[in-house]
Design a protein around this motif. Structure first.
Motif, PDB file in Angstrom:
ATOM      1  N   ARG A 100      -6.269 -79.483  25.720  1.00 55.56           N
ATOM      2  CA  ARG A 100      -7.657 -79.170  25.667  1.00 55.56           C
ATOM      3  C   ARG A 100      -8.039 -79.273  24.068  1.00 55.56           C
ATOM      4  N   ASP A 101      -8.905 -78.415  23.553  1.00 52.99           N
ATOM      5  CA  ASP A 101      -9.623 -78.584  22.506  1.00 52.99           C
ATOM      6  C   ASP A 101      -9.161 -78.176  21.283  1.00 52.99           C
ATOM      7  N   SER A 102      -7.869 -77.309  21.359  1.00 56.80           N
ATOM      8  CA  SER A 102      -7.151 -76.495  20.277  1.00 56.80           C
ATOM      9  C   SER A 102      -6.187 -77.532  19.491  1.00 56.80           C
ATOM     10  N   THR A 103      -6.048 -78.697  20.005  1.00 52.98           N
ATOM     11  CA  THR A 103      -5.122 -79.466  19.202  1.00 52.98           C
ATOM     12  C   THR A 103      -5.907 -80.802  18.867  1.00 52.98           C
ATOM     13  N   SER A 104      -5.310 -81.558  17.649  1.00 55.46           N
ATOM     14  CA  SER A 104      -6.161 -82.797  17.240  1.00 55.46           C
ATOM     15  C   SER A 104      -4.791 -83.427  16.212  1.00 55.46           C
TER      16      SER A 104
ATOM     17  N   TRP B 100     -12.709 -70.046  23.023  1.00 57.22           N
ATOM     18  CA  TRP B 100     -12.925 -71.320  22.158  1.00 57.22           C
ATOM     19  C   TRP B 100     -12.323 -71.569  20.896  1.00 57.22           C
ATOM     20  N   PRO B 101     -11.862 -72.520  20.625  1.00 59.59           N
ATOM     21  CA  PRO B 101     -11.741 -73.742  21.600  1.00 59.59           C
ATOM     22  C   PRO B 101     -10.618 -73.386  22.790  1.00 59.59           C
ATOM     23  N   ASN B 102     -10.775 -73.930  23.988  1.00 59.63           N
ATOM     24  CA  ASN B 102      -9.734 -73.856  25.006  1.00 59.63           C
ATOM     25  C   ASN B 102      -8.386 -74.348  24.459  1.00 59.63           C
ATOM     26  N   ILE B 103      -7.447 -73.381  25.040  1.00 59.82           N
ATOM     27  CA  ILE B 103      -5.801 -73.631  24.530  1.00 59.82           C
ATOM     28  C   ILE B 103      -5.231 -74.770  24.906  1.00 59.82           C
ATOM     29  N   THR B 104      -4.745 -75.795  24.300  1.00 56.58           N
ATOM     30  CA  THR B 104      -3.619 -76.427  25.061  1.00 56.58           C
ATOM     31  C   THR B 104      -2.658 -75.880  25.247  1.00 56.58           C
TER      32      THR B 104
END
Length: 342
Positions: free
Chosen positions: A335-339, A285-289
């Motif tokens: 997924r959750d590892s990028t923004s 966590w976070p899941n990897i893009t």
């Protein structure tokens, strides 16, 4: 009670042993009525072919081998799973052989493997697939092989993914998220995929009219530990990157570990992404893009191609050049590892 033999089947069906053999091997020039009679006898006697006897009779092992030298266990696991699935469907065995690309005795080592196991054909994973001396030995001995992701497409048949495009697409995705200070962790210098991924990274910057910050390009080796080490270097720079793109997922997970060790919030303080989509990317966590590379499918297709060549003697002539290469594009998995960088 002893097991039925091919001689028992021949007597039961009232045909010759040679005819039974032709039916078993699905050869042509057997009348439909004769074939049905033999098949009925096989069923009645519960006849099972003896694999050892078949191998001795045909001077074959009914095994293929995967030769690999890859530091990423996730990559190999998915590749092996696909190969094994095809082997199981086509009643072939699989040898897994770990070797060293840099070994001076590699060619002799593989020559001994072939002689001692009577292995029917080989699947060559990178970077083994690019060992010219090995390919020359296999060609000279007429040993069939399929290469996975080779450097060049001029020798034999091959299958792989478009690593340059995958890296380009991932970099472009980060640029669209307004990241400009992007750290890039390269792959193992022995692997052609490392050069392709770096080329894609640089091309995306060039096409966007931007310059790569060379101080943010760091050497990696496709291992979890090399991801930690590279991240440590990048995150301790005076101006640290806002995103880190690792050339495979093993390293991306290492980056995540190091970022969290430094109390950075992912993705708020740092975006992280990788390539391959191995299972570990959804177990942290976070899941990897990542860029999804269908390694299971590539392994399956490689084994199927090789086994088809071994079964069909007409197609066992050397197939050369780019026309005999299968290239598969990757797929961006967000997924959750990028923004977005603010």
């Amino acid at each position: 009670m002893r097991a039925a033999t091919i001689i028992d089947v021949a007597k039961h069906a009232g045909v010759s042993k040679k005819t039974v053999s032709r039916v078993i091997n699905n050869e042509a020039n057997v009348r439909k009525e004769t074939k049905e009679k033999v098949q009925a006898s096989i069923a009645a006697l519960d006849f099972k072919r003896n694999p050892l006897g078949m191998a001795l009779a045909k001077n074959r092992s009914f095994f293929i081998a995967l030769l690999s030298d890859n530091p990423s266990p996730g990559y190999l696991m998915n590749l092996q799973k696909g190969i094994l699935q095809s082997c199981t469907e086509q009643h072939m065995g699989l040898f897994l052989y770990d070797c060293s690309y840099r070994s001076t005795g590699l060619v002799t080592e593989i020559e001994d493997l072939v002689e001692n196991t009577l292995v029917d054909g080989l699947i060559l994973a990178p970077p083994i697939c690019d060992k010219i001396e090995l390919l020359e030995m296999l060609d000279a001995r007429n040993i069939k092989y399929i290469r996975i992701g080779p450097k060049d497409l001029e020798r034999g048949e091959s299958i792989g993914f478009n690593g340059m495009k995958s890296s380009y697409d991932m970099t472009n995705y980060l640029l669209k998220l307004n990241h400009r200070d992007i750290g890039f962790i390269t792959g193992h210098p022995d692997q052609e995929s490392a050069r392709r991924s770096e080329k894609g990274f640089r091309q995306a910057f060039e096409d966007a009219g931007l310059e790569v910050n060379e101080s943010l390009v760091v050497q990696g080796y496709y291992t979890y530990q090399s991801g930690i080490n590279a991240a440590n270097t990048l995150l301790n720079k005076e101006k640290r990157p806002t995103a880190i793109f690792a050339a495979n997922d093993e390293m991306a997970v290492g980056v995540l570990y190091e970022a969290q060790s430094q109390n950075l919030r992912v993705p708020d303080d740092l975006s992280i992404c990788g390539i391959d989509d191995i299972s570990i990317t959804t177990k942290v966590w976070p899941n990897i893009t990542t860029m999804r590379h269908p390694l299971l499918s590539i392994g399956y297709q490689a084994a199927s191609l090789l086994i088809d060549r071994l079964k069909d003697k007409k197609s066992m002539m050397p197939a050369m050049g780019p026309d005999h290469a299968t290239i598969i594009d990757g797929e961006l998995v967000i997924r959750d590892s990028t923004s977005k960088h603010k």
